[in-house]
Design an enzyme around this catalytic site. Structure first.
Site, PDB file in Angstrom:
ATOM      1  N   GLN A  81      -0.052 -19.331  -8.921  1.00 12.90           N
ATOM      2  CA  GLN A  81      -0.391 -19.170  -7.053  1.00 12.90           C
ATOM      3  C   GLN A  81      -1.131 -19.972  -6.730  1.00 12.90           C
ATOM      4  O   GLN A  81      -0.711 -20.393  -5.168  1.00 12.90           O
ATOM      5  CB  GLN A  81       0.330 -17.144  -7.169  1.00 12.90           C
ATOM      6  CG  GLN A  81       0.280 -17.732  -5.400  1.00 12.90           C
ATOM      7  CD  GLN A  81      -0.868 -16.660  -4.648  1.00 12.90           C
ATOM      8  OE1 GLN A  81      -2.039 -16.456  -5.734  1.00 12.90           O
ATOM      9  NE2 GLN A  81      -0.400 -16.142  -3.628  1.00 12.90           N
ATOM     10  N   CYS A 201      -7.095  -8.748  -4.967  1.00 11.26           N
ATOM     11  CA  CYS A 201      -6.348  -9.585  -3.825  1.00 11.26           C
ATOM     12  C   CYS A 201      -5.261  -9.632  -5.154  1.00 11.26           C
ATOM     13  O   CYS A 201      -4.275  -9.208  -4.269  1.00 11.26           O
ATOM     14  CB  CYS A 201      -6.813 -10.548  -4.531  1.00 11.26           C
ATOM     15  SG  CYS A 201      -6.580 -11.380  -6.494  1.00 11.26           S
ATOM     16  N   CYS A 330      -9.304   7.613   5.230  1.00 12.60           N
ATOM     17  CA  CYS A 330      -8.246   7.463   3.759  1.00 12.60           C
ATOM     18  C   CYS A 330      -8.471   8.500   3.009  1.00 12.60           C
ATOM     19  O   CYS A 330      -9.605   9.568   2.914  1.00 12.60           O
ATOM     20  CB  CYS A 330      -7.915   6.276   3.590  1.00 12.60           C
ATOM     21  SG  CYS A 330      -8.814   5.152   2.698  1.00 12.60           S
TER      22      CYS A 330
END
Length: 375
Positions: A81, A201, A330
């Site tokens: 990609q 990523c 978190c």
């Protein structure tokens, strides 16, 4: 400010090289002598992935005489990609093989040395030795630290780029620049321990077209440094926002403290340093997680809402903060680190709770809410 060229010019170009790079010869102030400097240059590219791929293409096409490509990985389907030197037929083959082929197809005069080795603290300086400059296209911060340390010890410029989601940074670190230029190092941008556990990523995604754009910017920086033209990003960081179509820059101060911006303040806070009563906690977890283990007094603002409209999120947080320090939290610190990075681009200084609520619980203390929160 232009810097002295890194490389002395080669004596001559072959007829084929001169014909292929004729548009450079016509380009002031690069010209024919700049092209001969490129011919004599040796560039090392660490990583033949998203950033390394366009850099290999651009530098080979530009006429760089020697490129060393270092990568011990193989091509995967998900690489295609954005990693544009690879093809479907290259899946499961070493990435460095694609680099050799792509450079040869563009510029047969370019010598490409393929190094299918993993860099370590013991071999990084040896592998990079002899290069006039280094481009870091790796995707691991640990490897980036190794590359930066090796470049510091060798005294060569390090062209550094990083891309995540729709955003990117590009700069040049140089521990031994020409006289009158302030040295900058990776530690000036990311002091020890400040980077935290950055998401990959694979976790958050990355725009393929942006990766190619940033790799090309890095290649351009290499050309400016080799030929001694233009104003390389030494002491400056270019910030690219693909969603808004903007590129801006901020100054970077070297360790000498001479002109530039102050080194970035820490983007994380340790659980041991957390003082909930005096801080505004921003809980970026999903509603279901908060219901199972709430954080009393925290402002609920799930990460997807921050990503959807960062500017509005920053304004809401600023109104609520009333001058207090702001800490994003978190479960384990990954989402909060991402929120802190996004909010920083809106000018809002926050810190992420390193290790998340799990780290707070590990201290054996009560949860910031007074309720123990699950990891």
């Amino acid at each position: 400010m232009s810097l002295p060229p890194l490389v002395a010019p080669a004596d001559r170009l072959s007829g084929a090289e001169a014909a292929r790079t004729a548009r450079h010869a016509a380009l002031y102030p690069l010209g024919e002598i700049g092209q001969r400097r490129l011919r004599a240059a040796h560039v090392a590219i660490v990583g033949a992935g998203g950033l390394g791929s366009p850099a290999v293409l651009a530098l080979a096409a530009a006429g760089v005489g020697r490129i060393t490509v270092i990568d011990d990985d193989v091509v995967e389907h998900s690489n295609l990609q954005r990693q544009v030197i690879h093809r479907v037929r290259d899946v499961d083959a070493p990435k460095v093989d694609s680099a050799v082929r792509a450079a040869a197809d563009l510029a047969p005069e370019c010598t490409v040395a393929a190094v299918a080795r993993r860099l370590t603290a013991d071999n990084a300086a040896e592998v990079l030795s002899g290069a006039d400059l280094v481009l870091d296209g790796t995707d691991s911060f640990d490897t980036r630290l190794l590359v930066a340390a090796a470049c510091e010890s060798l005294g060569v410029p390090l062209v550094w780029g990083v891309v995540q989601e729709f955003h990117a940074q590009v700069t040049v670190f140089w521990s031994a620049p020409p006289a009158g230029t302030t040295a900058t190092r990776l530690s000036d941008l990311y002091p020890a321990g400040s980077a935290g556990d950055l998401p990959s990523c694979a976790d958050v995604g990355v725009l393929g077209a942006l990766v190619m754009h940033v790799g090309s910017i890095m290649a351009t920086q290499a050309i400016l440094l080799i030929t001694g033209i233009g104003e390389p990003l030494v002491g400056r960081i270019a910030l690219v926002d693909a969603l808004r179509g903007t590129t801006r820059e901020v100054p970077l101060t070297g360790s000498s403290g001479r002109p530039g911006a102050a080194s970035p303040e820490p983007v994380e806070i340790r659980a041991a340093d957390l003082i909930p009563d005096t801080m505004l906690l921003i809980d970026v977890r999903a509603a279901g997680e908060r219901e199972r283990s709430g954080v009393t007094g925290a402002m609920a603002l799930p990460l997807p809402e921050i990503l959807r409209d960062p500017r509005a999120a920053a304004e809401r947080i600023s109104e609520r903060a009333a001058g207090r320090d702001i800490v994003t939290v978190c479960a384990a610190g990954v989402r909060s680190a991402r929120a802190t990075a996004v909010l920083a681009r809106e000018g809002l200084r926050t810190r992420s709770l390193a290790g998340g609520i799990a780290a707070w619980n590990a201290l054996g203390s009560a949860d910031p809410a007074g309720d123990r929160a699950g990891a």
